[in-house]
Design an enzyme around this catalytic site. Structure first.
Site, mmCIF file in Angstrom:
data_model
loop_
_atom_site.group_PDB
_atom_site.id
_atom_site.type_symbol
_atom_site.label_atom_id
_atom_site.label_comp_id
_atom_site.label_asym_id
_atom_site.label_seq_id
_atom_site.Cartn_x
_atom_site.Cartn_y
_atom_site.Cartn_z
ATOM 1 N N TRP A 102 0.852 -1.168 -0.015
ATOM 2 C CA TRP A 102 -0.234 -0.072 0.031
ATOM 3 C C TRP A 102 0.788 1.310 0.142
ATOM 4 C CZ3 TRP A 102 -4.426 -0.645 -2.121
ATOM 5 C CH2 TRP A 102 -5.130 -1.767 -2.131
ATOM 6 N N ASP A 176 -2.115 6.591 6.201
ATOM 7 C CA ASP A 176 -3.237 5.854 5.636
ATOM 8 C C ASP A 176 -3.428 5.073 6.852
ATOM 9 O OD1 ASP A 176 -4.755 4.069 4.303
ATOM 10 O OD2 ASP A 176 -3.087 3.428 2.836
ATOM 11 N N LYS A 200 -12.929 -1.885 5.938
ATOM 12 C CA LYS A 200 -12.289 -2.684 6.850
ATOM 13 C C LYS A 200 -12.666 -2.549 8.198
ATOM 14 C CE LYS A 200 -9.012 -2.794 3.514
ATOM 15 N NZ LYS A 200 -8.273 -2.160 2.443
HETATM 16 C C1 LIG Z 1 -7.419 -1.644 1.417
HETATM 17 C C2 LIG Z 1 -6.396 -0.702 1.601
HETATM 18 C C3 LIG Z 1 -6.512 0.582 0.706
HETATM 19 C C4 LIG Z 1 -7.123 0.778 -0.490
HETATM 20 O O1 LIG Z 1 -8.458 0.939 -0.256
HETATM 21 P P1 LIG Z 1 -9.391 1.132 -1.418
HETATM 22 O O2 LIG Z 1 -10.605 1.763 -0.582
HETATM 23 O O3 LIG Z 1 -9.616 -0.012 -2.138
HETATM 24 O O4 LIG Z 1 -8.861 2.229 -2.266
HETATM 25 C C5 LIG Z 1 -5.293 1.679 0.865
HETATM 26 N N1 LIG Z 1 -4.381 1.425 1.951
HETATM 27 C C6 LIG Z 1 -4.623 0.189 2.813
HETATM 28 C C7 LIG Z 1 -3.570 0.250 3.923
HETATM 29 C C8 LIG Z 1 -5.647 -0.605 2.717
HETATM 30 O O5 LIG Z 1 -5.764 -1.640 3.673
#
Ligand SMILES: *Cc1c(COP(=O)(O)O)cnc(C)c1O
Length: 364
Positions: A102, A176, A200
């Site tokens: 990521w 993030d 998540k």
């Molecule tokens: C799942 C995830 C993403 C991507 O998320 P989307 O909503 O599919 O764009 C980005 N960063 C992390 C840490 C993730 O777990």
């Protein structure tokens, strides 16, 4: 049929109480004769729900008043582009940690707009540790520092002491937190921007949440598309265009559920216990192993391998038959992954450990 324990990394399991409430309100929300998903986002009813949800999120995360909370589309990935567009000018330099897939995606996207200095990492696609601070190299003139607080695919998470070293640089820190937001209490005021896709630890896919310090809004580059400009959302209560109304509502039910259950403080105790017992079991077993540096293991995504790789397919099939779903690891890392977000009951982790024990015994 009883609900199974779903260990999917995202979209992921939601609290049963939330699903029951949503189900009860599905056809007729609050005696309006319609579903909330059929309602105008600009109606008095929906606006009051949206305001309450923001208030609940602010309470749950103790978000200071000088931060804006935005509800957006486009997932966390959309912010990979929006962040440099909103915070830098052409020719600027920014600092990014590369601690996994990521982070790497965020770097690739930011590199289209700015000079990215990689603070550390990037030597391998799926690092199993965040190197010691002695190896970090920040750039003098970075406009901000970006990190992925929890790498979802490997289950590698920044720890408090390392975060302290990041904050000590005195730069705006952008995190993030897609896969670890609200898993434990944090001090929002240490961050400039926190962002997370909802699927998540918050609610259904289709919604993402941003927490942005006020003074960082309103500086987007002139070429920034309107819908990537944070000011567009901030000055329109996240309703410049039609938001993901149902996902937003459902996220609200999750915040309410968290509040009812003692908030982030209470759930963090359960989260730590869930992760600890699973790692403890894996570590003492000769049948399973985990490759992440012990002190940096994620509370939310627990990866593990079988010593005998030939048994992996059978493990996935047998666990599924036992009502333990989606344990197959990400293809980029292999093995197994148990995502145990806030909504995964402790009982689910207990069942997983019992299954792993039994499987190891019958395949020894
Ligand atoms: C799942 C995830 C993403 C991507 O998320 P989307 O909503 O599919 O764009 C980005 N960063 C992390 C840490 C993730 O777990």
């Amino acid at each position: 049929m009883a609900r199974a324990f779903n260990f999917s990394a995202g979209p992921a399991m939601l609290p049963e109480a939330v699903m029951r409430k949503a189900s009860a309100e599905f056809l007729d929300w609050n005696h309006t004769g319609m579903s909330i998903m059929e309602m105008s986002h600009r109606s008095k009813e929906y606006m009051s729900v949206a305001h309450q949800i923001e208030a609940d999120l602010r309470e749950v995360m103790a978000i200071p008043d000088n931060y804006k909370v935005l509800f957006l589309h486009g997932g966390a990935s959309m912010q990979f582009s929006a962040i440099p567009l909103n915070l830098t000018a052409e020719g600027d330099t920014v600092d990014y940690f590369n601690t996994g897939v990521w982070s790497d995606k965020a770097i690739k996207e930011a590199s289209r707009y700015v000079n990215v200095n990689v603070v550390v990492g990037g030597d391998c696609e799926n690092p199993t540790e965040i190197p010691d601070v002695a190896e970090w190299s920040f750039s003098e003139d970075a406009k901000y520092i970006h990190l992925c607080a929890n790498e979802t695919i490997t289950g590698l998470e920044f720890q408090e002491d390392q975060l302290e070293h990041v904050f000590a640089q005195g730069k705006p820190v952008i995190a993030d937190m897609s896969s670890n937001i609200m898993c434990r209490p944090i001090d929002v005021s240490r961050y400039a921007v926190i962002y997370a896709g909802a699927q998540k630890n918050i609610g259904p896919a289709g919604l993402s949440i941003m927490i942005i310090r006020d003074d960082l809004i309103g500086h987007a580059r002139q070429i920034t598309p309107t819908l990537l400009n944070w000011a567009t959302y901030a000055s329109n209560e996240s309703m410049f265009n039609t938001p993901a109304t149902y996902a937003w509502y459902l996220a609200g039910l999750v915040f309410d559920w968290l509040k009812t259950n003692g908030g982030v403080d209470a759930i963090s105790i359960v989260n730590e216990r869930k992760a600890q017992k699973l790692y403890d079991y894996i570590d003492q077993s000769a049948f399973y192993y985990n490759t992440i540096k012990a002190s940096q293991r994620s509370w939310m995504n627990v990866t593990f391998y079988l010593t005998n790789k030939a048994l992996e397919t059978e493990f996935v099939e047998a666990s599924k038959a036992a009502g333990l779903l989606s344990l197959k690891g990400h293809k980029a890392f292999g093995g197994m992954r148990a995502s145990i977000y806030n909504a995964m009951p402790e009982e689910g982790v207990n069942s997983l450990i019992a299954f792993m024990e039994q499987f190891a015994k019958t395949h020894a």
